[in-house]
Structures are given as structure tokens and as C-alpha cells.
Write a protein that holds these residues in place. Structure first.
Motif: not given
Length: 454
Positions: A55-57, A74, A91, A133, A153, A157
Motif C-alpha cells: 500500500a502507498t498513502r 490509499l 486504513d 498500517a 505502507v 505516515s
């Protein structure tokens, strides 16, 4: 962690096989094969190996203003070599942030190497809010067995919510200290101001040699002096200002304290001497009576004292009632009031005493930046008293009102009247909606003052 929906199927297969052994009937063995097939299919359809999800936020703003809406995206990627027919993701939204649009939870189907995006919006509040996470539950094509993991992720953050005040419009009241505030007086500097007749002892560098070469007359060049201003930040953190437009958003008192906190650094960087008064709390350093007071000054120790008083103000006013509730309380209490000396406003006896103590402490020639949601007559009475003492006043007013109910509409109308009264008292008004950058509101206020519209 893995879970299976076919645990009962496995028990059924074992029971049928056991019954076949006990009775010697082959049909029971054949019947045991049917649930066993489903159990085996479910077992082989669950993704194996490492975590299949990455995952990339991303945040639309990592350092927003309190009350700003921040969009969270997300992006979920299937990094396994097989399709994932059922992916449930949630999330890790910080508990103190309120989701106002969309949802941080989603059910997805991802082919091998495929991606999908979950999007939702939160309302920012003061502080640092770390995201946890995301929790992911993956089921195979049979939808029988499931694995629950915390996906790795990348990207954002944490949401760091602060207020930036890049430019508070200051008048031309200044001290004798050098600084960045242009004045109307001439002297040493770099910007041309005027010329005057030469006086014995004037520096040779300021003699107008070009005019001397033409006329033979000596004259001295004056430049526009730049001096430091003494600026006092007055924060309205009274209970009357501890109101919000709706639940889950910062209160007017908190926003006023944030604005003052963010104004300290640029003012100090510009060479100004910064003081502070916080209405609604006693001084946490000296124990002095409300308002907490820090006289204008400079230096690291002075900055630390400013920070401690502002931190106490923010801690005191973390959660607020709605502006409608504040209006109802004011109407219900009907406490002791005292007429302001100009006859134009009414203050409670406590507020009148606060204004008097503050006016006695402000040094002559100091400018005052009043940070208040302007939900009552207090900032107006304060501006009038300061104006009578020849102080230049700037009012930074966060808007915490709404118009969705009759009570909130009344509170919004009261605030509009207070802002008009502030302008009539000669204050420069910065009407700040938390939906826009504060620097933009300051620019609008400065432009209207220059155009003579206020």
C-alpha cells in the motif's frame, strides 16, 4: 492470521469417514469425498508466500490548517503472481481525526500486479496524528479461507496540523530598534526618502555629490528608515470563544491560539519585539491574573516563555461547544454586566477588568494583533480601548460559525456585526475562514485597506 469457512466441512468429512469405518459401508466413504473436495479447493486457493498486498498513502496536505479538509488516497497493489478475488482493506485512520467524506474501508478484487485506490477525507485538528498500517484480509477464489495481515505502507505516515501566518499586516508604529518595518521618517537606510540642507558632521557617504557638482551647493540625502515594531499578540481564549461550527472541528479559541503561535516566528525573524497576552487563563509561568502576560522582548529565553504560555492556552481550549450553544448559554446566564466607557458595548465585569489590566500593560507605541473569533463584543471593546491609547490594532478572526440552524445563523450575524464594529474602530480586520489559507485572508484585508474599502 488465517481463518477458514470450511472447518465444518472438514469435520463432516472426518465424521462420514469414521462412520464408514465403523459400519463397513462404502457409500459413507464416497460421501466423505464431497466435503473433502471443497476443503482441499479452499486450501489451495489461498495466496501463499509473503504478503500479497503493498500500500502507498498520499495526503493532499501533510501540514494543513486546523479545520482544513485533507484528502487521503490509499493505493493498494497486488504484488503476488495470482489474482485476488476478495480483498478487504481498512486504513489505520488516527482516532482523533474525523472522516467526513468517503470511507477508509473497501472491498476490492485485484488481478496479479493490479492496483486500486481508496479515497476519503478527514478534518484536520491541531497536533501530529500518525496513521497506523492498513489492515488487509485476503480470501482466495473459493472465498473459503482468509488471511489477515497488516500491509506494509509507503508514503505519508503522519498528518502534522499547524497554522502558518506568513504576513500579519502591521502599521507604522515602531520602536527605535532597527528592523524590517518601513517608516515615514528619514535617516540612514537604503531606500531614498528626501534631501535636506547639509549640516556640519553629516557623513560624506550621504552628501549629494551630483548636486554639488552641478550647483556647488551641499545637501544631504535621507533614506527611509527601517525600524523594529513592538508587537503584542492578544489571544482570545475565553470560554465565550471556545465554540465550534460543528462537532469534531477546532474551536475559535484554539484557532486564535494557533494563529498567534504561527505569527511569533516570522515576527521575530523580521526583528520585531514580540509580546503576548492570553485572555481566559492565568499566567502559567508567574501565576499572574488573567490575562497571562509576556511583555515584548527578544531572545531564546523570551521565545521559550511565549511558547509555554501559548501551549497552556491551547491545552486549556481543546474542545469547544458549538457557536449556537455559546449563544444559548449567554442568553440563559444573564450574569452581571458593566457598560463600556464609550457606551457602545456591554461587557461582563470580568471582561471589563481584563481589558483594563491589559491596556495598562501594553507599552506606548506598541502594535496589537488581536486573535479572536469575535463571537461577542469583547474584541470590539478591546480594539476601542487600544485605539483610544493610540495603538494600531490588527484583528485576525477565525470564522467558526455556520448557518444551518437558526441559533448558528444568529451567532454568525453577531460575528458579522462585531467585525463591522472592529472596522469602524479603525482596526485592520483579517476575516479568516479555516477553509482557506490564512495568508490569503491577510492579503485580502491588506488590499481592501489600501483601496480604502474598509
Amino acid at each position: 492470521m488465517s481463518q477458514s469457512r470450511f472447518a465444518g466441512g472438514l469435520l463432516a468429512a472426518l465424521a462420514l469417514a469414521g462412520a464408514g469405518v465403523a459400519s463397513g459401508r462404502g457409500t459413507l466413504f464416497v460421501a466423505a469425498v464431497i466435503p473433502l473436495v471443497f476443503v482441499l479447493y479452499g486450501a489451495v486457493s489461498v495466496p501463499r508466500g509473503g504478503d500479497p498486498i503493498r500500500a502507498t498513502r498520499a495526503l493532499s496536505a501533510e501540514s494543513p490548517l486546523p479545520g482544513d479538509r485533507v484528502t487521503v488516497e490509499l493505493t493498494v497493489e497486488n504484488v503476488s503472481e495470482s489474482a485476488l478475488a476478495d480483498v478487504r482493506i481498512a486504513d489505520g485512520v488516527p482516532g482523533d481525526l474525523r472522516v467526513v467524506e468517503g470511507s477508509p474501508d473497501a472491498a476490492l478484487a485485484l488481478p496479479a500486479g493490479g492496483t486500486a485506490t481508496v479515497e476519503y477525507t478527514v478534518v484536520a485538528d491541531r497536533g501530529q496524528f500518525p496513521f497506523e498500517a492498513p489492515t488487509v484480509r485476503v480470501r482466495g477464489a473459493s472465498a473459503t479461507n482468509a488471511r489477515t495481515v497488516e500491509a506494509a505502507v509507503d508514503g505519508a505516515s503522519e498528518l502534522d496540523c499547524r497554522v502558518r501566518v506568513a504576513d500579519v499586516p502591521l502599521g507604522q508604529q515602531a520602536t527605535a530598534h532597527a528592523g524590517e518595518l518601513p517608516t515615514d521618517s528619514g535617516g540612514p537606510g537604503i531606500e531614498f526618502h528626501s534631501t535636506r540642507e547639509y549640516q556640519r558632521g553629516d557623513p560624506a557617504s550621504r552628501i549629494n555629490w551630483r548636486r554639488y557638482a552641478k550647483t556647488g551647493e551641499l545637501s544631504t540625502v535621507n533614506y527611509r528608515e527601517r525600524r523594529a515594531a513592538a508587537v503584542v499578540l492578544a489571544v482570545d481564549a475565553r470560554e465565550e470563544s471556545d465554540a465550534t461550527a460543528r462537532a469534531g472541528t477546532p474551536s475559535g479559541a484554539s484557532l486564535a491560539a494557533y494563529a498567534a503561535a504561527r505569527a511569533v516566528e516570522p515576527l521575530e525573524t523580521a526583528g520585531h519585539r514580540v509580546g503576548l497576552a492570553v485572555f481566559g487563563i492565568d499566567d502559567p509561568v508567574t501565576g499572574g491574573a488573567d490575562p497571562a502576560w509576556v511583555p515584548p522582548g527578544t531572545g531564546d529565553a523570551h521565545h521559550a516563555r511565549l511558547a509555554s504560555v501559548l501551549d497552556a492556552a491551547v491545552a486549556e481550549r481543546t474542545d469547544g461547544a458549538t457557536a449556537e450553544d455559546a449563544t444559548r448559554e449567554d442568553e440563559a446566564e444573564g450574569g452581571e454586566v458593566a457598560a463600556a466607557t464609550d457606551g457602545g458595548s456591554w461587557l461582563g465585569a470580568g471582561d471589563d477588568a481584563r481589558v483594563g489590566r491589559f491596556a495598562e500593560r501594553v507599552p506606548p507605541g506598541a502594535q496589537v494583533v488581536v486573535c479572536s473569533p469575535a463571537l461577542d463584543e469583547f474584541p470590539v471593546a478591546l480594539a476601542r480601548r487600544l485605539g483610544a491609547d493610540s495603538h494600531h490594532v490588527t484583528a485576525v478572526s477565525p470564522d467558526v460559525t455556520a448557518t444551518d440552524t437558526p441559533g448558528r445563523t444568529l451567532a454568525a450575524a453577531d460575528r458579522a456585526l462585531s467585525l463591522s464594529a472592529l472596522r469602524a474602530a479603525g482596526a485592520t480586520v483579517v476575516d479568516w475562514s479555516p477553509d482557506e489559507p490564512l495568508a490569503s485572508a491577510v492579503a485580502r484585508a491588506t488590499a481592501t485597506v489600501r483601496e480604502g474599502e474598509q
